[in-house]
Design a protein around this motif. Structure first.
Motif, PDB file in Angstrom:
ATOM      1  N   CYS B   2       0.841  -1.105  -0.124  1.00  0.00           N
ATOM      2  CA  CYS B   2      -0.098   0.018   0.057  1.00  0.00           C
ATOM      3  C   CYS B   2       0.904   1.226  -0.172  1.00  0.00           C
ATOM      4  N   THR B   3       1.627   1.510  -1.254  1.00  0.00           N
ATOM      5  CA  THR B   3       2.339   2.560  -1.260  1.00  0.00           C
ATOM      6  C   THR B   3       1.919   3.480  -2.285  1.00  0.00           C
ATOM      7  N   MET B   4       2.179   4.851  -2.083  1.00  0.00           N
ATOM      8  CA  MET B   4       1.944   5.749  -2.979  1.00  0.00           C
ATOM      9  C   MET B   4       2.511   5.702  -4.443  1.00  0.00           C
ATOM     10  N   PRO B   5       2.090   5.700  -5.479  1.00  0.00           N
ATOM     11  CA  PRO B   5       2.611   6.180  -6.717  1.00  0.00           C
ATOM     12  C   PRO B   5       4.139   6.871  -6.773  1.00  0.00           C
ATOM     13  N   LEU B   6       4.774   6.378  -7.451  1.00  0.00           N
ATOM     14  CA  LEU B   6       6.414   7.345  -7.518  1.00  0.00           C
ATOM     15  C   LEU B   6       6.585   7.680  -8.823  1.00  0.00           C
ATOM     16  N   TYR B   7       6.984   9.011  -9.001  1.00  0.00           N
ATOM     17  CA  TYR B   7       7.133   9.656 -10.026  1.00  0.00           C
ATOM     18  C   TYR B   7       8.565  10.216 -10.364  1.00  0.00           C
ATOM     19  N   MET B   8       8.840  10.318 -11.521  1.00  0.00           N
ATOM     20  CA  MET B   8      10.272  10.953 -11.822  1.00  0.00           C
ATOM     21  C   MET B   8       9.885  12.300 -12.631  1.00  0.00           C
ATOM     22  N   PHE B  55       9.411  11.983  -6.862  1.00  0.00           N
ATOM     23  CA  PHE B  55       8.612  12.181  -5.603  1.00  0.00           C
ATOM     24  C   PHE B  55       7.500  10.981  -5.629  1.00  0.00           C
ATOM     25  N   GLU B  56       7.062  11.041  -4.347  1.00  0.00           N
ATOM     26  CA  GLU B  56       5.551  10.075  -4.376  1.00  0.00           C
ATOM     27  C   GLU B  56       4.501  11.117  -4.162  1.00  0.00           C
ATOM     28  N   GLY B  57       3.257  10.648  -4.701  1.00  0.00           N
ATOM     29  CA  GLY B  57       2.199  11.323  -4.360  1.00  0.00           C
ATOM     30  C   GLY B  57       0.909  10.778  -5.072  1.00  0.00           C
ATOM     31  N   PRO B  58      -0.099  11.225  -4.919  1.00  0.00           N
ATOM     32  CA  PRO B  58      -1.250  10.906  -5.266  1.00  0.00           C
ATOM     33  C   PRO B  58      -1.530  10.785  -6.678  1.00  0.00           C
ATOM     34  N   SER B  59      -0.966  11.833  -7.569  1.00  0.00           N
ATOM     35  CA  SER B  59      -1.117  11.740  -8.885  1.00  0.00           C
ATOM     36  C   SER B  59       0.176  12.582  -9.753  1.00  0.00           C
ATOM     37  N   LYS B  60       0.364  12.687 -10.854  1.00  0.00           N
ATOM     38  CA  LYS B  60       1.335  13.422 -11.604  1.00  0.00           C
ATOM     39  C   LYS B  60       0.779  14.928 -11.195  1.00  0.00           C
ATOM     40  N   GLU B  61      -0.422  15.104 -11.438  1.00  0.00           N
ATOM     41  CA  GLU B  61      -0.995  16.376 -11.166  1.00  0.00           C
ATOM     42  C   GLU B  61      -0.631  17.000  -9.955  1.00  0.00           C
ATOM     43  N   ALA B  62      -0.617  16.347  -8.891  1.00  0.00           N
ATOM     44  CA  ALA B  62      -0.244  16.673  -7.445  1.00  0.00           C
ATOM     45  C   ALA B  62       1.183  17.455  -7.450  1.00  0.00           C
ATOM     46  N   GLY B  63       1.912  16.757  -8.311  1.00  0.00           N
ATOM     47  CA  GLY B  63       3.332  17.035  -8.320  1.00  0.00           C
ATOM     48  C   GLY B  63       3.497  18.440  -9.126  1.00  0.00           C
TER      49      GLY B  63
END
Lengths: 85, 85
Positions: B2-8, B55-63
């Motif tokens: 149960c981890t948040m999505p990860l983004y680069m 970054f971790e976060g709920p969505s790309k848009e949040a970043g």
């Protein structure tokens, strides 16, 4: 400080599954030492076919040699980076 | 898991010094919480004007919102990634 340069390479339009990228990375780890390279981490976007590899080494070319020798999947670009924090 | 999505995210042709990027990143850290985002690391190629933010976060848009609100330096691309190893 006396640390090796740090690089981020970027692979785009990668035509390989996540499993194949995992296998390719293992081959990098087996091959890196003779070129003085150390792969530190990597990140894969399976949908977009993007792979980012973070490595230390003496030069960009050393990283290119490891990828070429290990599996042939060359990066599209290699950036010499400083890590934040 | 149960981890948040990860983004680069990738910034190209960045017209800012390393010092300005360091300051921008501090502003990200001050802004991230309200958008549920956590910046984990970043890498800067000063010569090429390239910045990579993990970054971790709920969505790309949040970043995107964090960068927009914190300093306005939007990423050119954001990839949802799995981290190796």
């Amino acid at each position: 400080m006396c640390t090796m340069p740090l690089y981020m390479d970027v692979h785009r339009d990668v035509d390989a599954s996540v499993e194949e990228v995992v296998e390719a990375h293992k081959k990098d780890l087996e091959t890196q030492e003779k070129h003085g390279v150390k792969y530190l981490n990597y990140w894969v976007d399976d949908d977009e076919g993007a792979v980012f590899c973070l490595f230390e080494g003496p030069s960009k070319e050393a990283g290119e040699k490891v990828h070429k020798e290990a599996h042939g999947l060359a990066a599209d670009e290699i950036f010499e980076v400083e890590q934040g924090e």
